[in-house]
Design an enzyme around this catalytic site. Sequence first.
Site, PDB file in Angstrom:
ATOM      1  CE  LYS A 235      -2.414  -9.648  -0.755  1.00  0.00           C
ATOM      2  NZ  LYS A 235      -3.654 -10.011  -1.295  1.00  0.00           N
ATOM      3  NE  ARG A 269      -4.920  -3.348   2.982  1.00  0.00           N
ATOM      4  CZ  ARG A 269      -4.538  -4.324   3.141  1.00  0.00           C
ATOM      5  NH1 ARG A 269      -3.983  -5.308   2.499  1.00  0.00           N
ATOM      6  NH2 ARG A 269      -5.021  -4.719   4.125  1.00  0.00           N
TER       7      ARG A 269
END
Length: 291
Positions: A235, A269
């Site tokens: 991210k 995740r």
Amino acid sequence: MQNYKTNCFNSDNYSIKCGDKSINFEKPIVMGILNLTPDSFYDGGSYLDKTSILKRSEQIISEGAKIIDLGAYSTRPGAAIVTEREELERMLPALEFICKEFPSAILSIDTFRSEVARKVVAEFGPCIINDISGGTMDDNMFALIGELKIPYIMMHIQGQPQTMQQNPVYVDLMKEVLSFFRSRIKKLNDLGATDIILDPGFGFGKTLDHNYEILSKLQDFNAFQLPILAGISRKSMIYKFLGGDPSSSLNGTTALHMAALQKGAAVLRTHDVKEAFECVQLYSKIKSFKE
């Protein structure tokens, strides 16, 4: 952080049921991402046909993930709106391929739409619903989860995916996120749902500093005695701080995965299952000497 204790989630005694399958949290687990979208921020467009979907599914399973998380609606900042019909047209064929080829796989459906969740469960049986909105973008979602008694990943978000990164502001970040979970968990429990995983929503209505503050205090979410999911993989909180882009953010992802595990994360995740699984193995080895 009044009224909250840390480190009280007892992973040894916690498990969730997904139909006739179960997941226990004796040690942290890995969830592998399978994006069925053309526009996801990292691997959009990579898994749009049967061959690539099955190859990716096999990779996720073989590299050690317990869960395959399928998403058919990109929720990256500024992502285009996708209709329910489009979402289902991407999701249902992929599920048919995977369920036929890997019938024992535990599947998670990344959707905030109750009707998508309902149709998936009706056609393919119980699965986990991974809702980026924590039930705030579809008023029928919680009732459905309570009705079907299926596991639910509750994520915190401020705003909508299209606008959430346009100057997110909090008066007291942790207090507000914790309050969100407290009220939403109670509402879901009152409807009969108890198999809940919490996701603080890294990058969803948070600045760079908000993300790192949440990570530094991740153990505070253990007060709810529910598994915590860390969705950090590649991210912008990594590459906007270190430089580069998603493709160069694996090392940063692994570093933050270890930090999340040390702070109490029970689920990682990730796009990179092998590396995350190795991180869990190393963390578990270190932890075995601390008891």
